[in-house]
Design a protein around this motif. Structure first.
Motif, short mmCIF file in Angstrom:
data_model
loop_
_atom_site.label_atom_id
_atom_site.label_comp_id
_atom_site.label_asym_id
_atom_site.label_seq_id
_atom_site.Cartn_x
_atom_site.Cartn_y
_atom_site.Cartn_z
N TYR A 108 20.36 53.85 -37.57
CA TYR A 108 19.75 54.72 -38.59
C TYR A 108 19.19 55.93 -37.86
CZ TYR A 108 19.93 50.84 -41.91
OH TYR A 108 20.34 49.84 -42.75
N GLY A 109 19.65 57.13 -38.22
CA GLY A 109 19.19 58.33 -37.55
C GLY A 109 19.55 58.28 -36.07
N GLU A 110 18.66 58.76 -35.24
CA GLU A 110 18.93 58.79 -33.80
C GLU A 110 18.21 57.69 -33.03
OE1 GLU A 110 21.16 60.77 -32.26
OE2 GLU A 110 21.68 61.50 -34.26
N ASP A 111 17.22 57.05 -33.63
CA ASP A 111 16.33 56.19 -32.86
C ASP A 111 16.33 54.70 -33.21
OD1 ASP A 111 15.39 58.49 -31.52
OD2 ASP A 111 14.01 58.90 -33.18
N VAL A 112 16.85 54.32 -34.36
CA VAL A 112 16.71 52.94 -34.82
C VAL A 112 18.08 52.28 -34.88
CG1 VAL A 112 15.95 51.48 -36.73
CG2 VAL A 112 14.68 53.57 -36.18
N THR A 113 18.28 51.25 -34.06
CA THR A 113 19.55 50.50 -34.05
C THR A 113 19.26 49.04 -34.29
OG1 THR A 113 20.51 52.06 -32.46
CG2 THR A 113 21.60 49.92 -32.69
N ILE A 114 20.06 48.43 -35.16
CA ILE A 114 19.92 47.00 -35.43
C ILE A 114 21.27 46.31 -35.26
CG2 ILE A 114 17.98 47.27 -37.03
CD1 ILE A 114 20.09 46.69 -39.29
N TRP A 148 13.10 48.38 -43.11
CA TRP A 148 13.25 47.09 -42.44
C TRP A 148 13.79 47.28 -41.02
CZ3 TRP A 148 17.06 44.35 -40.06
CH2 TRP A 148 16.78 43.00 -39.78
N ALA A 149 14.76 48.16 -40.89
CA ALA A 149 15.36 48.41 -39.57
C ALA A 149 14.34 48.97 -38.58
CB ALA A 149 16.54 49.36 -39.71
N THR A 150 13.43 49.83 -39.04
CA THR A 150 12.42 50.39 -38.12
C THR A 150 11.51 49.29 -37.59
OG1 THR A 150 10.88 50.93 -39.91
CG2 THR A 150 12.41 52.67 -39.22
N GLN A 151 11.29 48.24 -38.37
CA GLN A 151 10.44 47.12 -37.95
C GLN A 151 11.19 46.11 -37.08
OE1 GLN A 151 7.16 47.21 -38.71
NE2 GLN A 151 7.66 49.17 -39.67
N ASN A 152 12.52 46.14 -37.15
CA ASN A 152 13.33 45.11 -36.47
C ASN A 152 14.39 45.70 -35.55
OD1 ASN A 152 12.50 42.44 -37.90
ND2 ASN A 152 12.67 43.99 -39.51
N ALA A 153 14.17 46.90 -35.07
CA ALA A 153 15.15 47.59 -34.22
C ALA A 153 15.39 46.84 -32.92
CB ALA A 153 14.65 49.01 -33.93
N ILE A 154 16.59 47.04 -32.39
CA ILE A 154 16.92 46.49 -31.07
C ILE A 154 16.06 47.22 -30.04
CG2 ILE A 154 18.72 46.31 -29.33
CD1 ILE A 154 20.76 46.15 -31.65
N LYS A 155 15.39 46.45 -29.22
CA LYS A 155 14.53 47.04 -28.19
C LYS A 155 15.38 47.38 -26.96
CE LYS A 155 10.84 46.03 -30.58
NZ LYS A 155 10.70 46.74 -31.77
N GLU A 156 15.33 48.63 -26.55
CA GLU A 156 16.08 49.03 -25.36
C GLU A 156 15.20 48.84 -24.14
OE1 GLU A 156 18.37 52.48 -25.43
OE2 GLU A 156 18.77 52.36 -27.57
N GLU A 157 15.80 48.32 -23.08
CA GLU A 157 15.03 48.05 -21.86
C GLU A 157 15.14 49.18 -20.88
OE1 GLU A 157 15.98 44.19 -20.35
OE2 GLU A 157 16.18 43.43 -22.36
#
Length: 154
Positions: free
Chosen positions: A96-102, A145-154
């Motif tokens: 979603y957008g540039e920052d949120v990936t699920i 929902w995606a902003t709360q559950n986005a894949i965390k990048e390490e």
């Protein structure tokens, strides 16, 4: 023996006259045509990345907010149950957008893309045209929902 000869003669006569089973006769049996649509009403652009083993979808594509992406099923409707793409076990992500990936598999069951009940089906064209459109709509609530559950990048 006479019965066998009669049967062979009848089959030869039918073949000679061109009468027989021809599954390619589209005039007799028109297969349904299924159009699938991903509709983006999330408020941001969505980029979907997957490896579709059915070959219906590109590896990655973006749907701008307020736009849709449609395709025609090129696989028999019930080959993979009801659905025209198969991501298998490969990563299937929605950005979603540039920052949120699920991960699409992590979506709540009421929003799973692979669950037919989360899509809306409607008939297209005139009655008996065998043309159907099935739509999945990404909503602002999906983005939240995606902003709360986005894949965390390490």
């Amino acid at each position: 023996m006479k019965e066998l000869i009669k049967l062979l003669c009848a089959a030869s006569l039918l073949a000679f006259l061109g009468v027989g089973c021809d599954d390619s006769n589209d005039d007799l049996y028109e297969l349904p045509k299924y159009i699938y649509e991903l509709n983006n009403q999330s408020g941001v652009a969505i980029t979907i990345s997957l490896n579709d083993r059915c070959g219906n979808l590109p590896a990655s594509f973006t749907i701008e907010n307020g736009k849709s992406y449609s395709w025609v099923n090129n696989v028999q409707k019930y080959y993979y149950q009801w659905f025209p793409f198969d991501a298998g076990t490969a990563p299937f992500t929605i950005r979603y957008g540039e920052d949120v990936t699920i991960n699409a598999a992590a979506l709540p069951s009421a929003r799973q893309l692979m669950n037919e009940s989360n899509w809306v089906r409607r008939d297209e064209g005139e009655k008996n045209d065998n043309l159907y459109r099935t739509i999945y709509t990404f909503t602002a609530a999906d983005y939240e929902w995606a902003t709360q559950n986005a894949i965390k990048e390490e």
